[in-house]
Write a protein that holds these residues in place. Sequence first.
Motif, PDB file in Angstrom:
ATOM      1  N   GLN A 162     101.469  36.688   7.917  1.00 63.29           N
ATOM      2  CA  GLN A 162     102.561  37.136   7.188  1.00 63.29           C
ATOM      3  C   GLN A 162     102.934  38.623   6.906  1.00 63.29           C
ATOM      4  OE1 GLN A 162     102.604  35.471   3.269  1.00 63.29           O
ATOM      5  NE2 GLN A 162     104.982  35.856   2.964  1.00 63.29           N
ATOM      6  N   TYR A 163     101.588  39.289   6.885  1.00 60.74           N
ATOM      7  CA  TYR A 163     101.415  40.824   6.848  1.00 60.74           C
ATOM      8  C   TYR A 163     102.255  41.524   7.767  1.00 60.74           C
ATOM      9  CZ  TYR A 163     100.126  45.649   6.794  1.00 60.74           C
ATOM     10  OH  TYR A 163      99.757  46.800   6.965  1.00 60.74           O
ATOM     11  N   THR A 165     104.164  40.179  10.155  1.00 61.23           N
ATOM     12  CA  THR A 165     105.665  39.724  10.581  1.00 61.23           C
ATOM     13  C   THR A 165     106.509  40.642   9.529  1.00 61.23           C
ATOM     14  OG1 THR A 165     104.979  37.511  10.989  1.00 61.23           O
ATOM     15  CG2 THR A 165     107.256  37.838  10.079  1.00 61.23           C
ATOM     16  N   GLN A 166     105.890  40.862   8.246  1.00 59.26           N
ATOM     17  CA  GLN A 166     106.951  41.783   7.372  1.00 59.26           C
ATOM     18  C   GLN A 166     106.682  43.002   7.567  1.00 59.26           C
ATOM     19  OE1 GLN A 166     105.140  40.212   3.503  1.00 59.26           O
ATOM     20  NE2 GLN A 166     106.543  38.483   3.601  1.00 59.26           N
ATOM     21  N   HIS A 167     105.842  43.649   8.478  1.00 56.15           N
ATOM     22  CA  HIS A 167     105.612  45.137   8.847  1.00 56.15           C
ATOM     23  C   HIS A 167     105.756  45.547  10.388  1.00 56.15           C
ATOM     24  CE1 HIS A 167     103.980  44.414   4.655  1.00 56.15           C
ATOM     25  NE2 HIS A 167     103.943  45.835   4.562  1.00 56.15           N
ATOM     26  N   ASN A 195     108.403  36.881  16.941  1.00 56.50           N
ATOM     27  CA  ASN A 195     108.653  37.711  15.877  1.00 56.50           C
ATOM     28  C   ASN A 195     108.595  39.283  16.356  1.00 56.50           C
ATOM     29  OD1 ASN A 195     109.330  36.029  13.967  1.00 56.50           O
ATOM     30  ND2 ASN A 195     107.615  35.938  13.005  1.00 56.50           N
ATOM     31  N   LYS A 425     113.968  49.070   6.174  1.00 59.13           N
ATOM     32  CA  LYS A 425     112.740  48.211   5.903  1.00 59.13           C
ATOM     33  C   LYS A 425     111.504  49.226   6.036  1.00 59.13           C
ATOM     34  CE  LYS A 425     112.002  44.130   6.748  1.00 59.13           C
ATOM     35  NZ  LYS A 425     111.638  42.558   7.613  1.00 59.13           N
ATOM     36  N   GLN A 426     111.090  49.354   4.852  1.00 59.96           N
ATOM     37  CA  GLN A 426     109.757  50.484   5.072  1.00 59.96           C
ATOM     38  C   GLN A 426     110.360  51.850   5.227  1.00 59.96           C
ATOM     39  OE1 GLN A 426     108.839  47.490   6.922  1.00 59.96           O
ATOM     40  NE2 GLN A 426     108.103  46.682   5.036  1.00 59.96           N
ATOM     41  N   ARG A 432     118.517  43.753  11.502  1.00 62.44           N
ATOM     42  CA  ARG A 432     118.012  42.648  10.749  1.00 62.44           C
ATOM     43  C   ARG A 432     118.349  41.260  11.180  1.00 62.44           C
ATOM     44  NH1 ARG A 432     115.650  41.331   5.924  1.00 62.44           N
ATOM     45  NH2 ARG A 432     115.954  39.211   5.085  1.00 62.44           N
ATOM     46  N   GLU A 459     118.182  42.986   0.711  1.00 66.09           N
ATOM     47  CA  GLU A 459     117.665  43.837   1.799  1.00 66.09           C
ATOM     48  C   GLU A 459     118.595  43.762   2.874  1.00 66.09           C
ATOM     49  OE1 GLU A 459     114.447  40.931   2.715  1.00 66.09           O
ATOM     50  OE2 GLU A 459     113.149  41.544   1.092  1.00 66.09           O
TER      51      GLU A 459
END
Length: 484
Positions: A162-163, A165-167, A195, A425-426, A432, A459
């Motif tokens: 999950q980390y 995928t989100q980063h 992803n 993002k970040q 997106r 977001e």
Amino acid sequence: MVNSFLGSVSAMIYLANLCVVLCAQMVSVEGGALKQETVLESSAATLNHSMALVQRMEALLTQGNASDVILRVQTLNTDEVKVIQVHSLVLILQSDVFDELLQTRNSSTMVLREPADCAAVFDKFIRYLYCGDITVRLSQAIPLHKLASKYHVWDLQQGLTQYMTQHLSSDSPTGHVVDWYQYAVQIGDVTLQNNCLQYLSWNLSSVLQSAEWSSVSEELLLSLLQRSDLVLQSELELYEALDAWINQNQPSSATAENALKAIRYAMISPQHLLHLQKKSSLMLKYSESVRDLLFLAFQFHAASPVQLAKYFDVNCSLFTPRNYLSPAWGTPWVINNPTRDDRSFSFQTQLGPSGHDASKRVTWNALFSPRWLPLSVRSAFPEHGSMQPTRTDGGRPRIIVTPATSSPDFAGVSFQKTVIVAARKQGKVVVRHVYNFHQSTEEVGNFLLDADLQRRASEYLIDSSLYLHIIVKPLYHNLIVAKK
């Protein structure tokens, strides 16, 4: 000796009790607050000191008190050894692999051999087994994921997936998404693989300009070149990036030829094609491999697409545009305060990618409505291309893109619209979502479905604005089938 043994037993019993208490109290609130239990009498409460317990567990690991196992973590192909004092009970509770290893050991010392990247984070991995939390850096995601997978620590493994995928959009000196993609392929994680591939496809223009591009594998390169959803400035940009990749990686002739055949030369103007034929060393080297494709591209630019379709099959990727960001194909659209009211504007694109149509322009009317009625109850559009929206407070965000006028030149051409939604993002602006539709985003059904546009920190918003890019892609798949 007996006293020492009894002391160790007492310590292990104490540790076991700590673990039981920790598990029992994890369901209560953090800190020292009291939580009233509705199922108990009104005077009953749960005391929660789980954070203090976690601190004691961490101290137990750091100080090595009552340790009964010594881990010697040896880095493969080196003499480097990392020594960690641990407690077998904790390892057994967290990992069935450690359970089996501990049952078959012959002494209090257990030797583990790990590659350099995993050995470097092994103490961080062990700390997670004691404390249940971990701080992860981009460069540590893969080795920690390897350890979690090897020792069957499934919660950590899922959390790291999950980390990652989100980063995907996080900045790193040399890039990390390509490495994560290759790792996902290696371990068979299809979700992470897809992803990563989607991120690379939707943000390809920025990837092509980064140091990460040169590290793309042959398999990943060919996968990207086959896709029609690539977001980039132009097909020429993709060719130039491919030229740089081949010069740096020196692949086999077969790989270079397959990659060059995946370029959509019909999407490059005749002027640039002529320049490549004369000036590109890559094109000169492999001219025989792509000669037929270049010849077909020049014919495409010289004749009407309808005429070309009488003699050649135009239902192929060569004549399918990707998501080009250049002005000839569409326009950016920044919508401030997108929930306030309807917005509309006009823009122009060239009729088609062929040289025959390049000088012809089509004017488009675009309408964004934050609350659009379903198609079944929407009133029909008036003539002459004007759009009067039918709105309701219960509607959802929609975009409609229609030509301002009709023209005989539209015959045989189907226009597909693409809306790209950007987000930050970040601290980095990335794509997106990408939505494809014929006339209205209502056709896709999920346009901004999960977007909370009312929330300033959404977001989907950048500085309270919705950042879109509308692309119009002429498709020739419905033209006359080529003669046999």
